[in-house]
Design an enzyme around this catalytic site. Structure first.
Site, PDB file in Angstrom:
ATOM      1  N   HIS A 130       0.815  -1.214   0.000  1.00  0.00           N
ATOM      2  CA  HIS A 130       0.000   0.000   0.000  1.00  0.00           C
ATOM      3  C   HIS A 130       0.854   1.271   0.000  1.00  0.00           C
ATOM      4  CE1 HIS A 130       0.103  -0.174   4.548  1.00  0.00           C
ATOM      5  NE2 HIS A 130       0.000   1.128   4.442  1.00  0.00           N
TER       6      HIS A 130
ATOM      7  N   ASP B 252       1.376  -7.760   2.267  1.00  0.00           N
ATOM      8  CA  ASP B 252       1.429  -6.316   1.998  1.00  0.00           C
ATOM      9  C   ASP B 252       2.870  -5.836   1.780  1.00  0.00           C
ATOM     10  OD1 ASP B 252       0.923  -3.621   1.802  1.00  0.00           O
ATOM     11  OD2 ASP B 252      -0.376  -3.528   3.567  1.00  0.00           O
TER      12      ASP B 252
ATOM     13  N   SER C 211       4.171   2.080   8.368  1.00  0.00           N
ATOM     14  CA  SER C 211       3.931   1.088   7.324  1.00  0.00           C
ATOM     15  C   SER C 211       5.199   0.879   6.532  1.00  0.00           C
ATOM     16  CB  SER C 211       2.812   1.539   6.405  1.00  0.00           C
ATOM     17  OG  SER C 211       1.599   1.196   6.981  1.00  0.00           O
TER      18      SER C 211
HETATM   19  N1  ARG Z   1      -4.825   0.351   7.765  1.00  0.00           N
HETATM   20  C1  ARG Z   1      -3.538   0.396   7.177  1.00  0.00           C
HETATM   21  C2  ARG Z   1      -2.886   1.766   7.386  1.00  0.00           C
HETATM   22  O1  ARG Z   1      -3.386   2.754   7.714  1.00  0.00           O
HETATM   23  C3  ARG Z   1      -3.469  -0.103   5.777  1.00  0.00           C
HETATM   24  C4  ARG Z   1      -4.258   0.639   4.749  1.00  0.00           C
HETATM   25  C5  ARG Z   1      -4.169   0.077   3.352  1.00  0.00           C
HETATM   26  N2  ARG Z   1      -5.117  -0.992   3.093  1.00  0.00           N
HETATM   27  C6  ARG Z   1      -6.435  -0.790   2.756  1.00  0.00           C
HETATM   28  N3  ARG Z   1      -7.205  -1.832   2.579  1.00  0.00           N
HETATM   29  N4  ARG Z   1      -6.959   0.398   2.629  1.00  0.00           N
HETATM   30  O2  ARG Z   1      -2.769   2.736   6.834  1.00  0.00           O
HETATM   31  N1  ASP Z   2      -1.342   1.160   8.108  1.00  0.00           N
HETATM   32  C1  ASP Z   2      -0.568   2.217   8.723  1.00  0.00           C
HETATM   33  C2  ASP Z   2       0.350   2.900   7.727  1.00  0.00           C
HETATM   34  O1  ASP Z   2       0.058   2.930   6.560  1.00  0.00           O
HETATM   35  C3  ASP Z   2       0.152   1.719   9.935  1.00  0.00           C
HETATM   36  C4  ASP Z   2      -0.686   1.873  11.159  1.00  0.00           C
HETATM   37  O2  ASP Z   2      -1.448   2.850  11.224  1.00  0.00           O
HETATM   38  O3  ASP Z   2      -0.550   1.036  12.054  1.00  0.00           O
HETATM   39  O4  ASP Z   2       1.316   3.544   8.066  1.00  0.00           O
END
Ligand code: ARG
Ligand code: ASP
Length: 723
Positions: free
Chosen positions: A86, A222, A654
């Site tokens: 991502h 990921d 991330s």
């Molecule tokens: N929750 C994670 C982070 O803030 C991964 C986001 C990417 N994945 C998604 N399905 N949107 O940023």
């Molecule tokens: N998914 C998050 C990121 O993109 C990581 C987190 O918020 O734990 O940085």
């Protein structure tokens, strides 16, 4: 009875403070002083100097800020960099076409010539960190206004820029820590030739999509891979075909041993923003006012977009990234409210504040200095409350309506014409055209019209009169609050601005006609009215209250560090390099529910839904699973996928490496568990867990799935357990 109560409160507080072995995002240069002993007691086998050392190569030399929004790490001596799928998504998307759909199918360069440059993408190494508090705060006095203070600090920092020693190809920046009580300087090296090496298909790299996002158990691969290129002298250089793979000072070794429950892990990276030292009143507002309001507005936006996406394949493609973005924070806030509530965060803050106040009151000098601090903070946050809510309504509503964004772009262009004359105008037109082109690619007038209808109605009905621009009130009253009819009128098909291809063509041929249309556009007129009204009734007020809060929070931070001697303090995240550590561990989010700490490929197959947008699994992966063809990466006939631990991470972490007790790479951080997303405000060791993809799954996908084993050849694989 009173005695027992007091004893219980004291015990509770002790537990609150003492149980947080895993909390904290620590500055690498203070690890030896503050953390090394504890890290070793938790299982670490290396020293603080192995992690951060400015005199010889250390682990920090393998860590990069990836594009300023994620973290990456160097994993070969030819500059291979690993980050999340991502995080690399934009790059992959930019190179995708209908014929070469790398998002859907994945991409792997078979040799260096096939690695793809990414203009605008960069990685930044941290060369060294220095405390510069004295120089930054020189001449600052308590009687200064916040503005005077800030401009003096800015001047001091500008002075530092000219005196600090650094190489010509290096940069430096200074950041504020502990709410402006301390300042640190970072000398950096930024490489701007970063090429895409590979990424798995979305069905692996983003397996589970929004349904599984922020959730455990998780089964997402990921990751994506890039390579840093440097000039022939190995120094940073702009993109050139002549550039060569970068030779790093340090690259991470990769452990094939995996993790067991209780194993030491640490995460090294660039966490973005946290607010750990808020007053309880502020936390209470987040739980009761701000998060619920933002969630409710996004509920509406998401259901509008989802409705169209399900009916229309074109809209589905156009709005996929937008939907994911809106839903990411929406889901996080829900977890945040849940977690803050279930762990009694507000109560705990209040207990902590009571203990602080008691200590302050017991000492006349402290009392004089800090006695009224908590009450002042409480009052300031109370005053902020309604303006903070108005800000959330404004941002969440106006930010979702693309017609407003388009209007704003064109207003800027009109301004450029006014201010910079014909030449400036001619220069600004193509930039505007490019920006609008990007917006229109992901824009459907039909969807936007419905968003306008639903969100503007909510905006108008929910808010008190003092925050409603008179023009909006008139509009609503005249139509009897029928926002569907207002939307019909505003999104008139004959309107030039609702016809993307015409706008872009006219911008090229005769930009004046577009500006004229924008001036006439009802959405844009409303946008300007809303903005002006907001600026006068909310922004001005917010700025003055916020300046006061900043000053109070800064004093509160300083006071806590002076008064709460038994507590170890770490600075809030601010996108600078940090270390966090914690053991591998499952968790129990609610009564009778207990989560294990590892997931396996079996779980991917359990979730598999043929043809599904979120849970489809590629044929080749199913075959590898069926044949248990895991190469050297499987364990006991199973293929590990993800695991969780107690590391205190946030957005920006991330792509951060998860390292074992020896500093070997064992996983890639990419998310947190839903119940624990409140770690940004109040970390709680019982339910806060970070989620990592196991490095063996990453290698398995590269080697066995993508047949890109030549990349694995570049890496250094180890078995620390067999030493
Ligand atoms: N929750 C994670 C982070 O803030 C991964 C986001 C990417 N994945 C998604 N399905 N949107 O940023
Ligand atoms: N998914 C998050 C990121 O993109 C990581 C987190 O918020 O734990 O940085």
């Amino acid at each position: 009875m009173k005695f027992i109560k007091r004893l219980l409160a004291a015990f509770f507080l002790f537990v609150v403070i003492a149980a947080r072995a895993d909390e904290g995002m620590w500055l690498p240069l203070f690890l030896q002083q503050l953390n090394e002993k504890q890290m070793r007691s938790m299982g670490m086998k290396i020293t603080a100097a192995d992690i951060y050392n400015i005199n010889k190569g250390s682990l920090k030399d393998a860590i990069v800020s990836f594009g300023g929004f994620c973290t990456g790490e160097v994993i070969s001596d030819k500059g291979l960099v690993l980050t999340n799928h991502h995080c690399g998504f934009d790059a992959v998307q930019n190179h995708s076409t209908l014929d070469h759909n790398y998002i859907r199918d994945g991409f792997w360069a078979r040799n260096k010539a096939e690695e793809i440059p990414n203009p605008g993408l960069f990685v930044t190494f941290i060369v060294r960190i220095e405390e510069v508090t004295k120089a930054a705060l020189a001449g600052v006095s308590p009687s200064m206004t916040e503005q005077e203070r800030q401009s003096l600090i800015d001047k001091n920092i500008a002075g530092l820029r000219t005196t600090v020693k650094k190489e010509i190809y290096q940069d430096l920046f200074v950041r504020s820590f502990f709410e402006g009580n301390q300042y640190f300087l970072f000398v950096t090296e930024t490489y701007k030739d970063v090429r895409l090496v590979g990424a798995p298909p979305s069905s692996i790299g983003n397996f589970g999509k929004d349904t599984d996002n922020w959730m455990w158990p998780r089964h997402t691969g990921d990751f994506s891979m890039f390579r840093i290129y440097a000039g022939k002298d190995n120094k940073p250089a702009d993109y050139s075909i002549e550039n060569v793979p970068y030779t790093p000072k340090r690259s991470l070794s990769i452990s094939l041993d995996g993790m067991k429950e209780g194993d030491f892990t640490m995460v090294f990276g660039f966490p973005g923003r946290t607010t750990q030292y808020l007053h309880s009143t502020a936390v209470e507002q987040i739980v009761k006012v701000n998060d619920p309001a933002k969630i409710a507005i996004r509920d509406k936006a998401l259901s509008v977009i989802d409705g169209f996406m399900r009916r229309d394949e074109q809209v589905k493609i156009q709005y996929a990234a937008k939907y994911a973005g809106i839903s990411n924070a929406w889901k996080k806030w829900q977890g945040e409210v849940l977690g803050l509530t279930s762990t009694n965060a507000v109560e705990k803050k209040k207990l902590y504040e009571a203990a602080f106040q008691k200590k302050v009151d017991a000492n006349p000098q402290l009392k004089e200095q800090y006695g009224a601090l908590l009450a002042d903070l409480d009052a300031a946050y109370q005053e902020l409350n309604k303006y903070g809510l108005a800000r959330d309504y404004f941002n969440e509503t106006l930010g979702r309506i693309e017609a407003f964004t388009i209007g704003a772009r064109l207003n800027n262009l009109a301004m450029a014409k006014e201010k910079n004359g014909d030449k400036g105008y001619r220069e600004a037109v193509p930039k505007t055209a490019i920006a609008l082109g990007e917006i229109y690619k992901e824009y459907s007038p039909e969807v936007d019209k419905k968003l306008f209808e639903v969100l503007m109605e909510k905006f108008t009905r929910d808010q008190p009169a003092e925050f409603l621009a008179p023009e909006l009130v008139t509009l609503a009253k005249n139509s009897d609050y029928n926002f569907a009819s207002i939307a019909d009128e505003f999104y008139n098909n004959a309107d030039l601005l609702n016809n993307p291809s015409k706008v872009l063509a006219s911008l090229e041929a005769n930009p004046d006609t577009v500006l004229a249309a924008n001036k006439q556009s009802k959405t844009n007129q409303l946008y300007i009215q809303l903005n002006n009204y907001y600026y006068n009734t909310v922004t001005k007020k917010l700025n003055s209250i916020q300046a006061r809060i900043n000053q109070l929070q800064r004093t509160y931070m300083k006071a806590q560090m002076e008064v709460m001697k038994e507590k170890k303090f770490y600075p809030d995240a601010n996108s600078t390099l940090r270390v966090t550590y914690g053991n591998v561990k499952g968790y129990q989010p609610r009564d009778a529910v207990k989560y294990d700490f590892y997931t396996y490929l079996d779980g991917v197959m359990d979730k598999y839904k043929p043809g599904d947008y979120e849970f489809d699994v590629p044929q080749k992966l199913r075959d590898l699973y069926k044949n248990k063809d895991f190469g050297p990466y499987g364990k006991n006939g199973k293929m590990p996928v993800c695991f969780i631990a107690m590391n205190h991470t946030t957005g920006g972490n991330s792509g951060s490496p998860a390292l074992d007790a020896y500093g070997n790479l064992v996983g890639l951080n990419f998310d947190r568990v839903w119940e624990g997303t409140m770690s940004d405000i109040n970390y709680d060791p019982s339910i806060c867990r970070n989620i990592m993809v196991d490095i063996r799954y990453v290698l398995f996908i590269i080697d066995k799935y993508a047949s890109a084993g030549h990349l694995v050849q570049e890496m250094k694989l180890v078995h620390p357990g067999k030493k």
